[in-house]
Design a protein around this motif. Structure first.
Motif, PDB file in Angstrom:
ATOM      1  N   ALA A 136       6.249  15.549   5.677  1.00 36.79           N
ATOM      2  CA  ALA A 136       5.188  14.716   4.762  1.00 36.79           C
ATOM      3  C   ALA A 136       6.710  13.369   3.780  1.00 36.79           C
ATOM      4  O   ALA A 136       7.743  14.018   3.361  1.00 36.79           O
ATOM      5  N   THR A 137       6.457  12.066   4.949  1.00 42.61           N
ATOM      6  CA  THR A 137       7.562  11.263   2.983  1.00 42.61           C
ATOM      7  C   THR A 137       6.649  10.196   2.600  1.00 42.61           C
ATOM      8  O   THR A 137       5.390   9.680   2.358  1.00 42.61           O
ATOM      9  N   TYR A 138       6.918   9.895   1.489  1.00 37.25           N
ATOM     10  CA  TYR A 138       6.454   9.374   0.073  1.00 37.25           C
ATOM     11  C   TYR A 138       7.462   7.945   0.105  1.00 37.25           C
ATOM     12  O   TYR A 138       8.577   8.093   0.174  1.00 37.25           O
ATOM     13  N   ASP A 139       6.320   6.756  -0.586  1.00 36.44           N
ATOM     14  CA  ASP A 139       7.478   5.926  -1.223  1.00 36.44           C
ATOM     15  C   ASP A 139       7.879   5.982  -2.319  1.00 36.44           C
ATOM     16  O   ASP A 139       8.221   5.310  -3.194  1.00 36.44           O
ATOM     17  N   ALA A 140       7.078   7.008  -2.916  1.00 35.59           N
ATOM     18  CA  ALA A 140       7.396   7.023  -4.110  1.00 35.59           C
ATOM     19  C   ALA A 140       6.874   8.530  -4.530  1.00 35.59           C
ATOM     20  O   ALA A 140       5.786   8.547  -4.669  1.00 35.59           O
ATOM     21  N   ARG A 167       0.973  -1.982  -0.288  1.00 34.25           N
ATOM     22  CA  ARG A 167       0.148  -0.004  -0.328  1.00 34.25           C
ATOM     23  C   ARG A 167       0.962   1.025   0.125  1.00 34.25           C
ATOM     24  O   ARG A 167       0.588   2.115   1.104  1.00 34.25           O
ATOM     25  N   PRO A 168       1.653   1.288  -1.089  1.00 33.07           N
ATOM     26  CA  PRO A 168       2.775   2.682  -0.794  1.00 33.07           C
ATOM     27  C   PRO A 168       1.886   4.532  -0.879  1.00 33.07           C
ATOM     28  O   PRO A 168       0.486   3.874  -2.062  1.00 33.07           O
ATOM     29  N   HIS A 169       2.177   4.723  -0.906  1.00 37.40           N
ATOM     30  CA  HIS A 169       1.643   5.927  -0.652  1.00 37.40           C
ATOM     31  C   HIS A 169       2.584   6.985  -2.049  1.00 37.40           C
ATOM     32  O   HIS A 169       3.797   7.317  -1.883  1.00 37.40           O
ATOM     33  N   ILE A 170       2.205   7.371  -2.976  1.00 32.95           N
ATOM     34  CA  ILE A 170       2.642   7.524  -4.195  1.00 32.95           C
ATOM     35  C   ILE A 170       2.789   9.809  -3.996  1.00 32.95           C
ATOM     36  O   ILE A 170       1.108  10.224  -3.940  1.00 32.95           O
ATOM     37  N   LEU A 171       3.496  10.489  -4.352  1.00 31.35           N
ATOM     38  CA  LEU A 171       3.197  11.799  -4.491  1.00 31.35           C
ATOM     39  C   LEU A 171       3.364  11.866  -6.115  1.00 31.35           C
ATOM     40  O   LEU A 171       4.318  11.389  -7.288  1.00 31.35           O
ATOM     41  N   ILE A 172       2.353  12.279  -7.001  1.00 33.09           N
ATOM     42  CA  ILE A 172       2.725  12.099  -8.277  1.00 33.09           C
ATOM     43  C   ILE A 172       2.451  14.563  -8.508  1.00 33.09           C
ATOM     44  O   ILE A 172       1.531  15.279  -7.699  1.00 33.09           O
ATOM     45  N   GLY A 173       3.509  15.020  -9.588  1.00 35.47           N
ATOM     46  CA  GLY A 173       3.514  16.047  -9.317  1.00 35.47           C
ATOM     47  C   GLY A 173       3.422  16.536 -10.679  1.00 35.47           C
ATOM     48  O   GLY A 173       4.730  15.978 -11.479  1.00 35.47           O
ATOM     49  N   GLY A 174       2.785  17.060 -12.105  1.00 35.64           N
ATOM     50  CA  GLY A 174       1.584  17.641 -11.429  1.00 35.64           C
ATOM     51  C   GLY A 174       0.825  17.016 -11.875  1.00 35.64           C
ATOM     52  O   GLY A 174       0.835  15.804 -12.792  1.00 35.64           O
ATOM     53  N   LEU A 175      -0.386  17.910 -11.894  1.00 41.08           N
ATOM     54  CA  LEU A 175      -1.763  16.538 -12.822  1.00 41.08           C
ATOM     55  C   LEU A 175      -1.645  16.379 -14.112  1.00 41.08           C
ATOM     56  O   LEU A 175      -2.350  15.491 -15.040  1.00 41.08           O
ATOM     57  N   GLY A 176      -0.956  17.645 -14.790  1.00 42.29           N
ATOM     58  CA  GLY A 176      -1.088  18.023 -16.274  1.00 42.29           C
ATOM     59  C   GLY A 176      -2.190  17.787 -16.888  1.00 42.29           C
ATOM     60  O   GLY A 176      -3.715  17.990 -15.659  1.00 42.29           O
ATOM     61  N   VAL A 177      -2.859  16.548 -18.157  1.00 42.32           N
ATOM     62  CA  VAL A 177      -3.922  16.442 -18.638  1.00 42.32           C
ATOM     63  C   VAL A 177      -3.922  15.210 -17.259  1.00 42.32           C
ATOM     64  O   VAL A 177      -5.467  14.200 -17.889  1.00 42.32           O
ATOM     65  N   GLY A 178      -3.871  14.609 -17.195  1.00 44.12           N
ATOM     66  CA  GLY A 178      -4.266  13.706 -15.839  1.00 44.12           C
ATOM     67  C   GLY A 178      -3.786  11.684 -15.795  1.00 44.12           C
ATOM     68  O   GLY A 178      -4.423  11.049 -15.258  1.00 44.12           O
ATOM     69  N   PHE A 179      -2.833  12.164 -17.667  1.00 49.09           N
ATOM     70  CA  PHE A 179      -2.709  10.651 -17.427  1.00 49.09           C
ATOM     71  C   PHE A 179      -2.044   9.772 -16.329  1.00 49.09           C
ATOM     72  O   PHE A 179      -2.326   8.681 -15.893  1.00 49.09           O
ATOM     73  N   SER A 180      -1.345  10.585 -15.270  1.00 51.96           N
ATOM     74  CA  SER A 180      -0.376  10.027 -14.781  1.00 51.96           C
ATOM     75  C   SER A 180      -1.137   9.544 -13.602  1.00 51.96           C
ATOM     76  O   SER A 180      -1.151   8.100 -12.878  1.00 51.96           O
ATOM     77  N   ASP A 193      20.895  20.162  -4.316  1.00 45.47           N
ATOM     78  CA  ASP A 193      19.737  20.658  -3.089  1.00 45.47           C
ATOM     79  C   ASP A 193      18.526  20.093  -3.512  1.00 45.47           C
ATOM     80  O   ASP A 193      17.704  19.426  -2.479  1.00 45.47           O
ATOM     81  N   GLY A 194      18.280  20.109  -4.402  1.00 45.95           N
ATOM     82  CA  GLY A 194      17.194  19.516  -4.750  1.00 45.95           C
ATOM     83  C   GLY A 194      16.444  18.270  -4.145  1.00 45.95           C
ATOM     84  O   GLY A 194      15.299  17.722  -4.287  1.00 45.95           O
ATOM     85  N   LEU A 195      17.600  17.787  -4.644  1.00 48.42           N
ATOM     86  CA  LEU A 195      17.267  16.009  -5.085  1.00 48.42           C
ATOM     87  C   LEU A 195      17.621  15.482  -3.358  1.00 48.42           C
ATOM     88  O   LEU A 195      17.138  14.455  -2.962  1.00 48.42           O
ATOM     89  N   ALA A 196      18.468  16.341  -2.581  1.00 46.94           N
ATOM     90  CA  ALA A 196      18.321  15.923  -1.708  1.00 46.94           C
ATOM     91  C   ALA A 196      17.299  16.583  -0.821  1.00 46.94           C
ATOM     92  O   ALA A 196      17.037  15.861  -0.020  1.00 46.94           O
ATOM     93  N   ALA A 197      16.386  17.341  -1.075  1.00 49.28           N
ATOM     94  CA  ALA A 197      15.576  17.511  -0.425  1.00 49.28           C
ATOM     95  C   ALA A 197      14.372  16.168  -0.658  1.00 49.28           C
ATOM     96  O   ALA A 197      13.438  15.656  -0.153  1.00 49.28           O
ATOM     97  N   CYS A 198      14.201  15.731  -1.741  1.00 46.98           N
ATOM     98  CA  CYS A 198      12.972  14.546  -2.563  1.00 46.98           C
ATOM     99  C   CYS A 198      13.757  13.485  -1.913  1.00 46.98           C
ATOM    100  O   CYS A 198      12.576  12.785  -0.937  1.00 46.98           O
ATOM    101  N   ALA A 199      15.143  13.559  -1.639  1.00 45.49           N
ATOM    102  CA  ALA A 199      15.434  12.196  -1.122  1.00 45.49           C
ATOM    103  C   ALA A 199      14.704  12.183   0.774  1.00 45.49           C
ATOM    104  O   ALA A 199      14.310  11.018   1.617  1.00 45.49           O
ATOM    105  N   ARG A 200      15.025  13.506   1.354  1.00 41.10           N
ATOM    106  CA  ARG A 200      14.335  13.379   2.454  1.00 41.10           C
ATOM    107  C   ARG A 200      12.617  13.215   2.250  1.00 41.10           C
ATOM    108  O   ARG A 200      11.997  13.141   3.572  1.00 41.10           O
ATOM    109  N   ALA A 201      12.171  13.540   0.990  1.00 41.34           N
ATOM    110  CA  ALA A 201      10.485  13.403   1.237  1.00 41.34           C
ATOM    111  C   ALA A 201      10.399  12.208   0.813  1.00 41.34           C
ATOM    112  O   ALA A 201       8.851  11.931   0.833  1.00 41.34           O
ATOM    113  N   LEU A 202      11.291  10.939   0.597  1.00 40.27           N
ATOM    114  CA  LEU A 202      11.097   9.719  -0.028  1.00 40.27           C
ATOM    115  C   LEU A 202      11.380   8.479   1.952  1.00 40.27           C
ATOM    116  O   LEU A 202      12.098   8.959   2.124  1.00 40.27           O
TER     117      LEU A 202
END
Length: 225
Positions: free
Chosen positions: A137-141, A64-77, A165-174
């Motif tokens: 918050a943290t996410y699995d993906a 039951r992983p928690h995934i974050l999708i950024g952004g919404l776009g046309v909604g395919f993801s 720095d941005g990738l370090a932030a991504c790692a913290r959010a995972l």
């Protein structure tokens, strides 16, 4: 001779905090344009679906992983994630209020209505870059599709997401062992190296052939844990 079918028709035009965003219809396609730049349309969606599949597959048998999708776009993801039984929670970060409106009963609702009605789904009206830097918050993906790639950003402020720095932030959010998946319109060996230097493991690039030109890709990396 051009016909009305061949001429894009503007359905909505808004001024937002990041500039102009436009939804238009071109034949059977719906297209999103930001500050005059074509972002995406409803023509295919293969690479957006791969973005989600690759991240979930890389998580293996995680429950039951928690995934974050950024952004919404046309909604395919989002639609693809909601059609998959594996995610326990699906959070979407979208900074443009207009795009959210177009999905909530607007012209794009046909692609996303079922996914938005899924109780696992929640929408955050927020800038993805700011969210990644500031969230507790943290996410699995993290499934990120907010630019045309690490070297081809929609707005200048997005560039920091692909920096150390941005990738370090991504790692913290995972969560430990969590997966970072980044869509791009073209391969980037330099970004792969930046991912490795930021401490990510199992870095790879999956290609999605397109009709013309270089393939779309999904960059994948795993936070150690």
């Amino acid at each position: 001779m051009s016909t009305s079918y061949d001429t894009p028709v503007v359905l909505d035009r808004r001024e937002g905090p990041y500039g102009e965003v436009v939804l238009r219809r071109h034949g059977e396609l719906l297209q999103i344009i930001a500050n005059g730049w074509f972002l995406m349309d409803t023509s295919d969606g293969r690479s957006e679906r791969l973005l989600v599949d690759a991240a979930l597959d890389a998580l293996g048998d995680r429950s039951r992983p928690h995934i974050l999708i950024g952004g919404l776009g046309v909604g395919f993801s989002l639609a693809h994630a909601a059609a998959d039984p594996r995610p326990g929670r699906i959070t979407v970060a979208e900074r443009e209020h207009a795009i959210i409106d177009w999905h909530l009963g607007g012209p794009l609702s046909g692609l996303s209505a079922a996914a938005l009605a899924d109780p696992r789904t929640s929408i955050l009206e927020t800038d993805l870059v700011t969210h990644v830097y500031e969230t507790s918050a943290t996410y699995d993906a993290l499934c990120l599709d907010i630019d045309n790639g690490p070297g081809w950003t929609v707005t200048d402020g997005n560039e920091s997401l692909y920096s150390p720095d941005g990738l370090a932030a991504c790692a913290r959010a995972l969560t430990p062992g969590g997966v970072l998946a980044v869509w791009s319109a073209q391969p980037s060996p330099e970004f792969e190296e930046t991912l490795r230097n930021a401490g990510f493991q199992q870095v790879r690039t999956d290609e999605i052939p397109v009709a013309r030109g270089v393939p779309d890709v999904v960059h994948l990396a795993v936070r150690p844990g």
